[in-house]
Scaffold this motif. Structure first.
Motif, PDB file in Angstrom:
ATOM      1  N   HIS A 230      72.371  63.781  50.229  1.00 54.26           N
ATOM      2  CA  HIS A 230      72.722  63.378  51.588  1.00 54.26           C
ATOM      3  C   HIS A 230      72.722  61.852  51.645  1.00 54.26           C
ATOM      4  O   HIS A 230      71.790  61.201  51.191  1.00 54.26           O
ATOM      5  CB  HIS A 230      71.694  63.955  52.562  1.00 54.26           C
ATOM      6  CG  HIS A 230      72.064  63.807  54.000  1.00 54.26           C
ATOM      7  ND1 HIS A 230      73.075  64.514  54.586  1.00 54.26           N
ATOM      8  CD2 HIS A 230      71.545  63.029  54.962  1.00 54.26           C
ATOM      9  CE1 HIS A 230      73.158  64.176  55.854  1.00 54.26           C
ATOM     10  NE2 HIS A 230      72.246  63.276  56.106  1.00 54.26           N
ATOM     11  N   HIS A 231      73.760  61.285  52.221  1.00 53.96           N
ATOM     12  CA  HIS A 231      73.863  59.828  52.328  1.00 53.96           C
ATOM     13  C   HIS A 231      72.805  59.315  53.303  1.00 53.96           C
ATOM     14  O   HIS A 231      72.558  59.919  54.345  1.00 53.96           O
ATOM     15  CB  HIS A 231      75.263  59.437  52.818  1.00 53.96           C
ATOM     16  CG  HIS A 231      75.559  57.980  52.642  1.00 53.96           C
ATOM     17  ND1 HIS A 231      75.194  57.048  53.573  1.00 53.96           N
ATOM     18  CD2 HIS A 231      76.167  57.306  51.633  1.00 53.96           C
ATOM     19  CE1 HIS A 231      75.562  55.846  53.176  1.00 53.96           C
ATOM     20  NE2 HIS A 231      76.164  55.983  51.987  1.00 53.96           N
ATOM     21  N   PRO A 232      72.169  58.179  53.006  1.00 56.88           N
ATOM     22  CA  PRO A 232      71.096  57.688  53.874  1.00 56.88           C
ATOM     23  C   PRO A 232      71.543  57.348  55.287  1.00 56.88           C
ATOM     24  O   PRO A 232      70.759  57.443  56.226  1.00 56.88           O
ATOM     25  CB  PRO A 232      70.579  56.438  53.170  1.00 56.88           C
ATOM     26  CG  PRO A 232      71.355  56.257  51.943  1.00 56.88           C
ATOM     27  CD  PRO A 232      72.338  57.365  51.817  1.00 56.88           C
ATOM     28  N   ARG A 233      72.793  56.971  55.465  1.00 59.45           N
ATOM     29  CA  ARG A 233      73.261  56.615  56.805  1.00 59.45           C
ATOM     30  C   ARG A 233      74.046  57.739  57.471  1.00 59.45           C
ATOM     31  O   ARG A 233      74.621  57.553  58.528  1.00 59.45           O
ATOM     32  CB  ARG A 233      74.132  55.367  56.729  1.00 59.45           C
ATOM     33  CG  ARG A 233      73.318  54.159  56.333  1.00 59.45           C
ATOM     34  CD  ARG A 233      74.126  52.917  56.434  1.00 59.45           C
ATOM     35  NE  ARG A 233      73.340  51.779  55.983  1.00 59.45           N
ATOM     36  CZ  ARG A 233      73.830  50.605  55.760  1.00 59.45           C
ATOM     37  NH1 ARG A 233      75.123  50.395  55.921  1.00 59.45           N
ATOM     38  NH2 ARG A 233      73.064  49.623  55.363  1.00 59.45           N
ATOM     39  N   SER A 234      74.072  58.889  56.865  1.00 58.08           N
ATOM     40  CA  SER A 234      74.799  60.013  57.433  1.00 58.08           C
ATOM     41  C   SER A 234      73.975  60.651  58.559  1.00 58.08           C
ATOM     42  O   SER A 234      72.757  60.500  58.623  1.00 58.08           O
ATOM     43  CB  SER A 234      75.079  61.051  56.348  1.00 58.08           C
ATOM     44  OG  SER A 234      75.804  62.112  56.867  1.00 58.08           O
TER      45      SER A 234
ATOM     46  N   ARG B 283      70.578  62.021  45.966  1.00 55.60           N
ATOM     47  CA  ARG B 283      71.979  61.794  46.317  1.00 55.60           C
ATOM     48  C   ARG B 283      72.698  63.055  46.819  1.00 55.60           C
ATOM     49  O   ARG B 283      73.869  63.263  46.559  1.00 55.60           O
ATOM     50  CB  ARG B 283      72.732  61.186  45.145  1.00 55.60           C
ATOM     51  CG  ARG B 283      72.192  59.825  44.781  1.00 55.60           C
ATOM     52  CD  ARG B 283      72.950  59.231  43.666  1.00 55.60           C
ATOM     53  NE  ARG B 283      72.325  57.953  43.336  1.00 55.60           N
ATOM     54  CZ  ARG B 283      72.616  57.289  42.250  1.00 55.60           C
ATOM     55  NH1 ARG B 283      73.505  57.746  41.411  1.00 55.60           N
ATOM     56  NH2 ARG B 283      72.031  56.157  42.010  1.00 55.60           N
TER      57      ARG B 283
ATOM     58  N   SER C 270      71.846  63.102  60.468  1.00 58.99           N
ATOM     59  CA  SER C 270      70.905  64.131  60.025  1.00 58.99           C
ATOM     60  C   SER C 270      71.096  65.443  60.773  1.00 58.99           C
ATOM     61  O   SER C 270      70.620  66.482  60.314  1.00 58.99           O
ATOM     62  CB  SER C 270      69.474  63.642  60.196  1.00 58.99           C
ATOM     63  OG  SER C 270      69.217  63.359  61.548  1.00 58.99           O
TER      64      SER C 270
ATOM     65  N   MET D  91      66.340  64.205  50.377  1.00 60.59           N
ATOM     66  CA  MET D  91      67.691  64.525  49.990  1.00 60.59           C
ATOM     67  C   MET D  91      68.464  63.273  49.600  1.00 60.59           C
ATOM     68  O   MET D  91      69.351  63.350  48.766  1.00 60.59           O
ATOM     69  CB  MET D  91      68.379  65.279  51.109  1.00 60.59           C
ATOM     70  CG  MET D  91      67.761  66.638  51.352  1.00 60.59           C
ATOM     71  SD  MET D  91      68.697  67.682  52.457  1.00 60.59           S
ATOM     72  CE  MET D  91      70.145  67.926  51.525  1.00 60.59           C
ATOM     73  N   THR D  92      68.113  62.156  50.217  1.00 61.27           N
ATOM     74  CA  THR D  92      68.800  60.928  49.826  1.00 61.27           C
ATOM     75  C   THR D  92      68.329  60.443  48.457  1.00 61.27           C
ATOM     76  O   THR D  92      69.071  59.758  47.765  1.00 61.27           O
ATOM     77  CB  THR D  92      68.575  59.820  50.869  1.00 61.27           C
ATOM     78  OG1 THR D  92      67.182  59.597  51.010  1.00 61.27           O
ATOM     79  CG2 THR D  92      69.167  60.205  52.198  1.00 61.27           C
ATOM     80  N   LYS D  93      67.135  60.811  48.077  1.00 61.35           N
ATOM     81  CA  LYS D  93      66.608  60.406  46.776  1.00 61.35           C
ATOM     82  C   LYS D  93      67.444  60.988  45.636  1.00 61.35           C
ATOM     83  O   LYS D  93      67.700  60.332  44.643  1.00 61.35           O
ATOM     84  CB  LYS D  93      65.156  60.865  46.650  1.00 61.35           C
ATOM     85  CG  LYS D  93      64.495  60.485  45.351  1.00 61.35           C
ATOM     86  CD  LYS D  93      63.071  60.958  45.338  1.00 61.35           C
ATOM     87  CE  LYS D  93      62.399  60.630  44.025  1.00 61.35           C
ATOM     88  NZ  LYS D  93      61.017  61.116  43.999  1.00 61.35           N
TER      89      LYS D  93
END
Length: 100
Positions: A7-11, A5, A13, A1-3
């Protein structure tokens, strides 16, 4: 999902599996679904073993060929189910999210 955009990578989960009513993504929590199914199957076998000799033989003759532990009637580690309220509480305890 971060790939892609979404979901933010530091959000957090855990927000992904919270219901849409709470304003989150509403995805199905596969781990909780798996644990609840394991628990339901174990309870079914133990209840049927009291009434049917066939199920009693299956429970007593269990040789660990499947991931169920039918001989032991205590709650297993794979039966832990995390509720939505517990996820919200753990999410709010984080320093960044607890402020908003």
């Amino acid at each position: 999902m971060t790939k892609y955009r979404i979901h933010h990578p530091r959000s957090c989960s855990k927000r992904l599996t919270l219901p849409k009513v709470e304003g989150e993504r509403g995805f199905i929590d596969i781990k909780n679904l798996h644990n609840s199914q394991i628990s339901a199957i174990r309870n079914f076998f133990h209840q049927q073993a009291n009434n049917s000799p066939l199920y009693n033989v299956v429970v007593l003759g269990y040789t660990k060929l499947i991931p169920l532990n039918l001989k032991d009637q205590r709650k297993q580690k794979n039966e832990s189910i995390i509720s939505a309220q517990d996820k919200i509480n753990s999410w709010l305890q984080k320093t960044l999210y607890g402020r908003h």
